[in-house]
Scaffold this active site. Structure first.
Site, PDB file in Angstrom:
ATOM      1  N   ASP A 299       0.840  -1.190   0.000  1.00  0.00           N
ATOM      2  CA  ASP A 299       0.000   0.000   0.000  1.00  0.00           C
ATOM      3  C   ASP A 299       0.882   1.249   0.000  1.00  0.00           C
ATOM      4  O   ASP A 299       1.865   1.331   0.730  1.00  0.00           O
ATOM      5  CB  ASP A 299      -0.898  -0.019   1.243  1.00  0.00           C
ATOM      6  N   GLU A 351       0.982  -0.700  -5.342  1.00  0.00           N
ATOM      7  CA  GLU A 351      -0.168   0.202  -5.391  1.00  0.00           C
ATOM      8  C   GLU A 351       0.326   1.526  -5.986  1.00  0.00           C
ATOM      9  O   GLU A 351       0.694   2.446  -5.274  1.00  0.00           O
ATOM     10  CB  GLU A 351      -0.764   0.426  -3.996  1.00  0.00           C
ATOM     11  N   ASP A 404     -10.918   1.803  -0.682  1.00  0.00           N
ATOM     12  CA  ASP A 404     -11.040   3.245  -0.466  1.00  0.00           C
ATOM     13  C   ASP A 404     -12.101   3.890  -1.361  1.00  0.00           C
ATOM     14  O   ASP A 404     -12.375   5.087  -1.218  1.00  0.00           O
ATOM     15  CB  ASP A 404      -9.697   3.940  -0.731  1.00  0.00           C
TER      16      ASP A 404
END
Length: 538
Positions: A299, A351, A404
């Protein structure tokens, strides 16, 4: 280079699974979800971080290595003889539809304490032998974590920066005395970690045996108030006098937040002690993660190339995120060291979202890492938008949305601008009311794309609308409505299974051996009538 096969899967975290205990866990319902994936020919289960946390966000944690005890299955402890069913049912409070973290935390840890008490009085030698083996294997992080948890409880849950000086700065003899003083508490946390990884490894094995790969998640940053920072203070940018961060993490203004984001994590001392130690702590962290899951998504991968540093003001509080600046990290050196230590072709997903530069793409591509494409970002401009399906490359993972993002239906109704809606409608070349089917339109786009792996947000598969977003980054990580969503089996209809299974087959993301072996005349079009044949159900 990591090369993915042409497959598809589902994104949903363990905590979002159904079950009676207020939060999803790695028990029966997780096995049932693996069965669902297998039935629908989905070969990837993407989850969020599994790390231990005392906060709702799985991206916050007391350790980057420890598992989250809240995900332990109490029913499996009954199977192991460490609880009886009445231990669970007699004390279980009434839970709502979504996760109520405080209530879950207080109740579940009470039950886990009872399981530990039963373990201490057990004569089961299997547990004793397995736990001793576990401690020897995991000691490189387990000792610091369990000691940290014991001292934190002693210090009324205060941050380690507020502990007495001898504890804060880890005086050797004082820590040894604490190990003796809190031996039972340390043993309890050791037991919980043993149980977590015992249950998790059993679930992962079951998933793998059923053709399901576990795609895990690892945030770049760790929490300041964690065993990681307390035990490795020299690896972070901390003030020498106070041990408080000199600057903290965040993000500049972007599509998620017009004012930027304040994450408040301490920043790594990339060019100092991390480099001097040849990134040893980071490599151990990555190794542990890859032992826990099959593939890991890093991430905020761009933080390995450069990170957004937000200064601390004169009042000791971070300045607004807009006052931050980009500072170079040592991602190239770290990944070089990691590949030497762990092997080439590391199964890592980068990511590569947010504020990106060519340097981020170059770092990703140098090490052959797999990038991401998120369809919700595709319709701001065109035709050169990298998130539009015609611009995908095979070696990437395509998503309708991530944890998200809002659900696709809610995004189309409330979040997408008029320009984005028009661009999407033009791209689909469809007319009429799109709202009720827009989720499946986007699902088709990612499944039909050349991306070797397509991962579908489970809320989109379930046709869910408002109120089902896992996390809204516009709010703080501990915002009370974030991380609470759970699904129910009644939301999965037979029609949903059929559509998911059929589209997976149609777009070549699951081709069973019998389909590959049969003649072309059986594979979809009748040559005599030139009519489309209903695909067989696989």
């Amino acid at each position: 280079m990591v090369k993915l096969e042409r497959t598809s899967g589902i994104l949903v975290h363990i905590s979002s699974l159904p079950g009676p205990n207020g939060i999803g866990d790695i028990g029966e319902e997780a096995y049932k979800f693996v069965d669902f994936l297998h039935e629908c020919n989905q070969q990837t289960w993407q989850i969020l971080p599994l790390t231990a946390s005392e906060k709702p966000s799985p991206y916050s944690g007391t350790s980057a290595f420890a598992g989250n005890p809240l995900l332990i299955s109490l029913e499996k402890l009954v199977d192991d003889g460490l609880l009886i069913q009445s231990d669970i049912e007699s004390s279980r409070p009434k839970f709502g539809e979504y996760i109520e973290f405080r209530k879950v935390f207080q109740w579940k840890y009470t039950v886990l304490d009872h399981a530990y008490h039963n373990y201490k009085n057990s004569s089961n030698q299997t547990f004793q032998t397995e736990l001793e083996t576990f401690v020897k294997k995991e000691d490189y992080w387990l000792d610091d974590y369990t000691l940290y948890m014991a001292i934190k409880a002693e210090q009324n849950n205060k941050s380690w920066s507020k502990w007495p000086k001898e504890l804060k700065y880890r005086e050797k003899q004082v820590l040894e005395n604490k190990r003796q003083e809190h031996a039972d508490v340390i043993r309890k946390h050791t037991f919980l970690q043993y149980i977590f990884f015992r249950q998790w490894n059993q679930l992962k094995q079951y998933a793998n045996e059923n053709g399901v790969t576990i795609l895990g998640d690892m945030p770049v940053y760790v929490d300041y108030d964690s065993a990681d920072v307390w035990a490795n203070q020299s690896l972070f940018q901390l003030d020498e006098k106070t041990s408080l961060p000199k600057a903290v993490s965040g993000a500049p203004p972007d599509s998620f937040s017009e004012t930027g984001q304040l994450w408040n994590n301490p920043l790594y001392d990339w060019t100092g002690n991390l480099r001097k130690t040849n990134f040893d702590w980071w490599i151990k962290r990555l190794k542990k993660c890859l032992e826990t899951v099959d593939v890991v998504r890093i991430d905020h991968f761009r933080g390995l190339e450069a990170y957004w540093a937000i200064p601390i003001g004169a009042d000791g509080k971070p300045l607004p995120p807009t006052k931050g600046e980009w500072v170079k990290a040592c991602g190239d050196e770290f990944l070089t060291a990691a590949t030497k230590a762990l092997g080439e072709n590391l199964p890592i997903i980068a990511e590569d979202l947010g504020h990106l530069t060519q340097e981020v793409f170059d770092l990703r591509d140098k090490f052959g890492l797999v990038g991401m494409r998120v369809l919700h970002f595709a319709f701001t401009h065109w035709p050169d938008n990298m998130y539009l399906p015609h611009n995908y490359i095979p070696n990437c993972i395509a998503y309708t949305g991530t944890h998200d993002n809002n659900t696709t239906i809610a995004w189309f109704r409330h979040n997408a601008s008029a320009k984005e809606k028009k661009t999407l409608i033009d791209y689909l070349q469809k007319e009429g009311d799109l709202e009720r089917q827009i989720n499946w339109d986007l699902i088709r786009l990612v499944l039909a794309s050349v991306a070797n792996t397509a991962v579908l947000l489970f809320q989109d598969v379930l046709d869910l609308e408002e109120g089902c977003q896992m996390n809204d980054p516009a709010f703080t990580p501990d915002y009370e409505d974030n991380w609470r969503w759970r699904f129910h089996w009644k939301q999965i209809k037979q029609e949903t299974k059929y559509k998911l299974k059929s589209l997976t087959y149609i777009y070549g993301r699951y081709l069973p051996k019998e389909a590959l072996d049969r003649p072309d005349t059986e594979a979809g079009v009748d040559e005599k009538t030139n009519s489309v044949q209903q695909p067989k159900s696989y």
